[in-house]
Write an enzyme that holds these catalytic residues in place. Structure first.
Site, mmCIF file in Angstrom:
data_model
loop_
_atom_site.group_PDB
_atom_site.id
_atom_site.type_symbol
_atom_site.label_atom_id
_atom_site.label_comp_id
_atom_site.label_asym_id
_atom_site.label_seq_id
_atom_site.Cartn_x
_atom_site.Cartn_y
_atom_site.Cartn_z
ATOM 1 N N SER A 1 0.833 -1.204 0.000
ATOM 2 C CA SER A 1 0.000 0.000 0.000
ATOM 3 C C SER A 1 0.868 1.254 0.000
ATOM 4 O O SER A 1 2.055 1.213 0.276
ATOM 5 C CB SER A 1 -0.893 -0.005 1.230
ATOM 6 O OG SER A 1 -0.118 -0.212 2.381
ATOM 7 N N ARG A 2 0.227 2.356 -0.325
ATOM 8 C CA ARG A 2 0.829 3.666 -0.115
ATOM 9 C C ARG A 2 0.472 4.114 1.293
ATOM 10 O O ARG A 2 -0.441 3.577 1.923
ATOM 11 C CB ARG A 2 0.253 4.680 -1.104
ATOM 12 C CG ARG A 2 0.656 4.440 -2.543
ATOM 13 C CD ARG A 2 0.231 5.652 -3.376
ATOM 14 N NE ARG A 2 0.366 5.412 -4.805
ATOM 15 C CZ ARG A 2 1.506 5.565 -5.477
ATOM 16 N NH1 ARG A 2 2.615 5.925 -4.838
ATOM 17 N NH2 ARG A 2 1.543 5.342 -6.773
ATOM 18 N N VAL B 1 -1.259 6.065 4.194
ATOM 19 C CA VAL B 1 -2.485 6.821 4.412
ATOM 20 C C VAL B 1 -2.226 7.826 5.537
ATOM 21 O O VAL B 1 -2.312 9.027 5.347
ATOM 22 C CB VAL B 1 -3.676 5.902 4.757
ATOM 23 C CG1 VAL B 1 -4.930 6.733 4.999
ATOM 24 C CG2 VAL B 1 -3.917 4.912 3.634
ATOM 25 N N THR B 2 -1.844 7.313 6.696
ATOM 26 C CA THR B 2 -1.556 8.228 7.803
ATOM 27 C C THR B 2 -0.087 8.154 8.225
ATOM 28 O O THR B 2 0.301 8.796 9.182
ATOM 29 C CB THR B 2 -2.442 7.887 9.015
ATOM 30 O OG1 THR B 2 -2.185 6.526 9.385
ATOM 31 C CG2 THR B 2 -3.908 8.027 8.683
ATOM 32 N N SER B 3 0.731 7.356 7.524
ATOM 33 C CA SER B 3 2.145 7.202 7.892
ATOM 34 C C SER B 3 3.021 8.000 6.931
ATOM 35 O O SER B 3 2.542 8.510 5.920
ATOM 36 C CB SER B 3 2.517 5.715 7.844
ATOM 37 O OG SER B 3 2.579 5.279 6.507
ATOM 38 N N THR C 1 5.260 0.897 1.649
ATOM 39 C CA THR C 1 6.252 0.225 0.807
ATOM 40 C C THR C 1 6.155 0.707 -0.642
ATOM 41 O O THR C 1 7.165 0.899 -1.317
ATOM 42 C CB THR C 1 6.070 -1.309 0.908
ATOM 43 O OG1 THR C 1 6.415 -1.709 2.236
ATOM 44 C CG2 THR C 1 6.970 -2.038 -0.072
ATOM 45 N N ASP D 1 -9.600 -0.028 14.588
ATOM 46 C CA ASP D 1 -9.048 -1.158 13.846
ATOM 47 C C ASP D 1 -9.598 -2.433 14.454
ATOM 48 O O ASP D 1 -8.875 -3.156 15.135
ATOM 49 C CB ASP D 1 -7.514 -1.175 14.007
ATOM 50 C CG ASP D 1 -6.813 -0.727 12.739
ATOM 51 O OD1 ASP D 1 -7.310 -1.020 11.639
ATOM 52 O OD2 ASP D 1 -5.767 -0.084 12.871
#
Lengths: 492, 492
Positions: free
Chosen positions: B190-191, B193-195, B199, B252
């Site tokens: 994934s790209r 989102v909140t980080s 990767t 989560d």
């Protein structure tokens, strides 16, 4: 990051701002994140929505609530409001403290929460429940927001029904009885949200209902009572915002119901209140046990707030009265005040009035007040004080002339009236907007009927809406008639 | 009721339609109610929003998702979608069945739910939890939506980390090791989102990452592996929509995490998967007990789906590697592949690779593959296959040149590194959008430092973003240094 703010003509509850997707990425914000908008020496908070087209890069679209912001602005990240942490805490099953409810209620009142956050609050209180302490804190927090009406009398009577029963228009009968007994009863009521009529909709058939606090005081000063719309007075305004997130899933957390009702009563200055909790299949409260529990909590939170609360637990598995819809209910009300009318409506109104009078420690007999015509006189006084025609008669109240008679298809007994379906049919027919639209019932549960007897009539003002109602009648069974033999044991 | 439909240039996830308040009242609908729009022989569903100004009476504003509807339409009430009943059921604490999850997942996939309904689903699964059976049903329902990639090999290796640890860029090291051992490992990531980097963001420093399923097959056919962005492939698309409602409250639900991860792995055709569950203060999973429980559930649901799952439970209370942000992490990756690099990143990558190889029943030694240079060769092959420069060196990867050194204010020991604060600072500095932005760490927990030693450097590409990051550094303590005496017992 610098932007040029431009107004977008879009009304939202939250202070929404619209960013181009490229700018949102550049700024590192996602939808529903908050930003600080620095403009003109002030700092405002916006909730981000992202678009590809509606605003260009470099432009910050400000929707109507922030529409005064204009020109060059500097945008930075904003922290989440405090209530988001408390909502999360509630979802984690941890009880909230008084100041945490205050923060949540204030943020809801100021429209600082997105739909996602507001819904998480509502579902959290629904799933996790609210303890007695939490209900108390929430009620106090909701009372503190909005206006408070103050009265000089020691006794201010009030009533409330938690709803869910079609018809059931007891308020315009109870209020004049109690007012005629010399007790001050400044009643504010709601309009329909998902039902075919609220008390305010029915009263609007007779007179105006939108008055501010000073006007209410003037009306009540002259007549001892009023029957007005609560929405025109700014008491406990948070309630309507919470209801917005409750309605789509029909969520009604009991602690929230108590806080909503009692904060409104407290803000309205009420001291002695009768709360009717109807229960039964299709009503908001389905079992007697839940009704008792809710009633007990109402009394205890009321005690804590210094209010005298009496609760009535009533059967709610079928409509009360014959008419459903503003004009049809108004006719029932006037019939009862004239000494006739549906027995169910007359008896329930008398009983509630007696309990409220007793709660206020007033020695008076509701039946005597009604049968002597003093309640009717008081009702006419109130209607006149609210700019209506005091001499209105039942004949003046004409229901919609497009009608559909629905008849029994066999001999038998009425075993079931579906509150929710009957309300849905009345709404499809146009109630409450078309005030002559609705349903007139001919039967009640347990009554024998013959094939082709009329069960109910649908009234509408517009043929297309009658057709819409008819299509629902055709595919459902709002009133169930069964052969005597299968009335008790029904085969599926 | 008849309307004239007009396009409104507004992008929404749900099929929103905008009605004038007067029309909404006339029609008897409230915000978030659904309507049927009859147009051109077809029937479409719209979710109502109400405005005073943006559309005039008689006009139905159709937002972009329904933008093809144009001209005269007939509007009637629509029933709520089935999933609303099931969401309500879940909130009532009742377990859902397989077909009920299928309905919910399909409605989410088709954007048929409003934010309020979607949030109620997410908070319901969070508050009430998901049983093992429910997690299984949800995983299957999520797998059934979207595309599935099929492979000819019996063994398709994969890895996943449930995240929350800054840096931690093990994937671009594990994949070439495993691929070099002859195992097929088509890794989608994934790209952020909140980080500060996902990767996919880090790999994009080296090469392209957006490929469709056919292109992925072609890359993997040539190299045994790939390191691509999952967002360009339509596998388990429901996940991103659920995340939208989870993010604002950082929810989560464990069952949802399992379903999200395993449905993606199942759709991607993976057969043997290592799942890393980092735990510790500030990570997504805070306690060892919760990490073990989650790992056990992952294995059991995987078993049921016919996948071989190995879980690793790793310490996640501080970042892994030195760099945080796309280019800074890419430098760490290349350093490790070259035989050097941060020890924490090297050791964790080797351990995960060994466990994955063992899970695939392949007799190979990760350390030997890395130290022999075969992993670096394989990485260069994959980069070339993804249109990147295979001869890239660490010197080519230049971090942002606006820098801020943050130094220790006393002699002592590093007692704490705050993952979340470090991520927030890196994001403020511009990561992941500005790919040279981020943080370079000089210390780890337990290391002794002297006053004025550098703790970390913030890199940015733009001075204004560095200032934004600096303001957060100034008011927080991302790395805690304490005197030796108080390192163990800290006084508040």
């Amino acid at each position: 990051m610098k932007f040029h703010a431009e107004a977008i003509d879009l009304g939202t509850r939250a202070p929404t701002v619209i960013l181009n997707a490229a700018d949102a990425e550049e700024l590192g914000v996602n939808p529903v994140d908050r930003i600080q908008i620095h403009w003109n020496g002030e700092t405002h908070i916006g909730i981000v929505e992202v678009t590809d087209e509606i605003v260009a890069e470099g432009t910050l679209g400000v929707t109507r609530r922030l529409g005064y912001i204009d020109g060059d602005v500097e945008v930075t990240h904003a922290p989440k409001p405090g209530s988001v942490h408390y909502i999360r805490k509630k979802l984690d099953g941890i009880e909230l403290e008084a100041d945490e409810f205050e923060t949540i209620v204030r943020d809801i009142d100021d429209n600082r929460l997105s739909d996602i956050e507001l819904t998480a609050y509502v579902t959290g209180t629904y799933s996790e429940g609210l303890s007695f302490e939490e209900t108390k804190y929430l009620t106090e927090a909701m009372t503190d927001v909005g206006d408070v009406i103050e009265w000089n009398d020691d006794v201010i009577a009030d009533k409330h029904s938690i709803g869910g029963v079609a018809g059931n228009r007891v308020t315009p009968i109870v209020v004049p009885i109690v007012a005629a007994a010399g007790v001050t009863i400044p009643k504010t009521s709601s309009r329909a949200v998902t039902s075919p009529a609220g008390t305010a909709d029915t009263m609007e058939v007779f007179c105006d209902v939108a008055f501010d606090a000073d006007e209410i005081k003037s009306i009540v000063g002259r007549t001892n009572g009023c029957l007005v719309w609560g929405g025109a007075v700014n008491i406990s305004p948070v309630d309507d915002k919470i209801i917005r997130a409750e309605n789509p899933l029909s969520l009604d957390p009991p602690g929230q119901v108590i806080a909503s009702v009692l904060s409104k009563k407290q803000s309205a200055g009420s001291t002695h209140v009768v709360i009717d909790v109807p229960y039964g299949e299709g009503a908001k409260v389905e079992s007697l046990a839940s009704a008792r529990e809710l009633a007990t909590d109402f009394k205890q939170v009321g005690d804590h707030l210094g209010m005298a609360i009496e609760c009535t637990i009533t059967r709610g598995e079928q409509p009360i009265g014959h008419g459903i819809g503003p004009i049809l209910e108004a006719r029932d009300v006037l019939d009862v005040l004239n000494g006739g009318g549906p027995t169910s409506l007359r008896l329930k109104s008398l009983r509630l009035a007696d309990i409220l009078l007793e709660c206020c420690d007033v020695d008076a007999d509701a039946r005597e007040i009604l049968d002597s015509g003093r309640a009717l006189d008081k009702f006419r006084e109130i209607v006149a004080a609210q700019n209506g025609d005091p001499d209105v008669t039942v004949e003046d109240l004409v229901p919609g002339e497009e009608t559909l008679d629905v008849r029994a298809d066999r001999d038998g007994v009425v075993t079931h009236l579906d509150n929710r379906l009957i309300s849905d049919i009345a709404r499809r027919a146009g109630a409450p907007t078309d005030n002559g639209a609705g349903i007139e019932l001919d039967v009640a549960i347990g009554e024998p009927v013959s094939a082709d007897d009329r069960l109910f009539t649908v009234h509408a003002e517009q043929a297309s809406k009658l057709a819409d109602a008819e299509s629902l009648v055709d595919k459902s069974e709002p009133i169930r008639v069964r052969d005597r033999g299968e009335a008790l044991v029904e085969r599926l």
